[in-house]
Design a protein around this motif. Structure first.
Motif, short mmCIF file in Angstrom:
data_model
loop_
_atom_site.label_atom_id
_atom_site.label_comp_id
_atom_site.label_asym_id
_atom_site.label_seq_id
_atom_site.Cartn_x
_atom_site.Cartn_y
_atom_site.Cartn_z
N TRP A 6 0.80 -1.18 0.13
CA TRP A 6 -0.19 0.19 0.01
C TRP A 6 0.81 1.41 -0.03
O TRP A 6 1.83 1.21 0.51
CB TRP A 6 -0.84 0.27 1.30
N ALA A 7 0.27 2.32 -0.81
CA ALA A 7 1.18 3.45 -0.78
C ALA A 7 0.30 4.66 -0.64
O ALA A 7 -1.03 4.58 -1.04
CB ALA A 7 2.03 3.72 -1.92
N THR A 20 1.84 0.68 5.50
CA THR A 20 2.07 0.25 4.04
C THR A 20 1.97 -1.44 3.58
O THR A 20 1.74 -1.75 2.60
CB THR A 20 3.53 0.63 3.50
N SER A 21 1.53 -1.97 4.70
CA SER A 21 1.33 -3.50 4.57
C SER A 21 -0.10 -3.64 4.66
O SER A 21 -0.59 -4.73 4.44
CB SER A 21 1.90 -4.24 5.84
N THR A 22 -1.08 -2.57 5.46
CA THR A 22 -2.50 -3.17 5.45
C THR A 22 -3.26 -1.85 4.94
O THR A 22 -4.49 -2.38 4.82
CB THR A 22 -2.73 -3.05 6.95
N GLY A 23 -2.70 -0.78 4.60
CA GLY A 23 -3.48 0.37 4.14
C GLY A 23 -4.49 1.32 5.11
O GLY A 23 -5.29 1.65 4.77
N VAL A 24 -3.99 0.72 6.41
CA VAL A 24 -4.84 1.32 7.70
C VAL A 24 -4.22 2.81 7.91
O VAL A 24 -3.03 2.88 8.06
CB VAL A 24 -4.87 0.66 8.94
N LEU A 25 -5.13 3.86 7.86
CA LEU A 25 -4.91 5.27 8.47
C LEU A 25 -5.12 5.31 9.98
O LEU A 25 -6.20 4.87 10.25
CB LEU A 25 -5.53 6.04 7.44
N SER A 26 -4.13 5.61 10.67
CA SER A 26 -4.57 5.76 12.19
C SER A 26 -3.63 7.04 12.55
O SER A 26 -2.98 7.64 11.92
CB SER A 26 -4.11 4.53 12.75
N GLY A 27 -4.03 7.16 13.88
CA GLY A 27 -3.31 8.00 14.93
C GLY A 27 -4.05 9.29 15.20
O GLY A 27 -5.30 9.18 14.77
N PHE A 38 -5.64 12.71 -0.95
CA PHE A 38 -4.51 11.97 -0.88
C PHE A 38 -4.87 10.74 -1.77
O PHE A 38 -6.04 10.52 -1.72
CB PHE A 38 -4.42 11.35 0.56
N THR A 39 -3.86 10.36 -2.52
CA THR A 39 -4.15 9.09 -3.52
C THR A 39 -3.64 7.73 -2.81
O THR A 39 -2.43 7.79 -2.23
CB THR A 39 -3.37 9.30 -4.85
N ILE A 40 -4.25 6.76 -2.43
CA ILE A 40 -3.86 5.71 -1.91
C ILE A 40 -3.78 4.50 -3.10
O ILE A 40 -4.81 4.50 -3.99
CB ILE A 40 -4.97 5.16 -0.72
N THR A 41 -2.59 3.85 -3.21
CA THR A 41 -2.60 2.82 -4.12
C THR A 41 -2.27 1.54 -3.40
O THR A 41 -1.47 1.42 -2.83
CB THR A 41 -1.40 3.18 -4.92
N ALA A 42 -3.15 0.30 -4.00
CA ALA A 42 -2.90 -0.77 -3.55
C ALA A 42 -2.33 -1.54 -4.59
O ALA A 42 -3.25 -1.61 -5.52
CB ALA A 42 -4.22 -1.25 -3.06
#
Length: 179
Positions: A6-7, A20-27, A38-42
């Motif tokens: 994931w990126a 980058t391993s699960t695509g999870v956004l946290s914090g 934001f562009t997310i690429t899987a």
């Protein structure tokens, strides 16, 4: 199939993390951000898939208060309560201040600091004023009451020591007050 990587682009704001391993956004965000895409690429062995998210991070809305919040002033007389500064609790930064209705003549409200100052020059029965402090997260509100009473007049008589004779007109009369 399963995604291998994931990126995200651009980088996430401070306090947030993107796996980058699960695509999870946290914090918990620690900086402000105007609406940004934001562009997310899987990616997996078959190719890539793209998703878009928008993130907006607004400021915390602080709490505001004024003490005293019930002001009694005398017309044309300086008040020991002025200047009246706001107490701000919380980490959000106030961007602008406003008061409604407009303050009486002689008083001033600073829209950049929230400070009430001046010397009143008009009478006012007890009236409530709404003060707002605004930032990107919203608006905080406080209320103050203002009463402006008239000056107590000073009177004097001259002469102030009268000697009169019974049944005789006095040259000191009529005696008029000096205000």
């Amino acid at each position: 199939g399963e995604f291998v990587s994931w990126a995200i682009s651009p980088s996430v704001p401070s306090g947030l993390a993107f796996s980058t391993s699960t695509g999870v956004l946290s914090g918990t965000p620690t900086e402000l951000l105007t609406r940004s895409m934001f562009t997310i690429t899987a990616t997996n062995t078959g190719g890539s898939s793209i998703a878009y998210i928008n993130i907006t991070i607004v400021d915390e809305v602080p709490t505001i208060a004024y003490s005293p919040n019930d002001l009694s002033m005398t017309n044309n007389t300086g008040s020991s309560d002025l200047p009246l500064l706001p107490t701000i609790t919380g980490s959000g930064e106030v961007v602008s201040w406003a008061i409604s209705p407009a303050v009486p003549s002689g008083l001033a409200f600073d829209n950049s600091t929230g400070v009430l100052s001046g010397t009143p020059t008009e009478l006012l029965t007890r009236s409530m004023f709404t003060i707002t402090a605004t930032n990107t997260g919203g608006t905080a509100t406080a209320y103050i009451n203002i009463t402006i009473v008239d000056e107590v007049p000073t009177i004097a008589y001259s002469p102030n020591d009268l000697n009169m004779t019974n049944n005789t007109a006095s040259i000191d009369l009529p005696l008029l007050p000096t205000i």
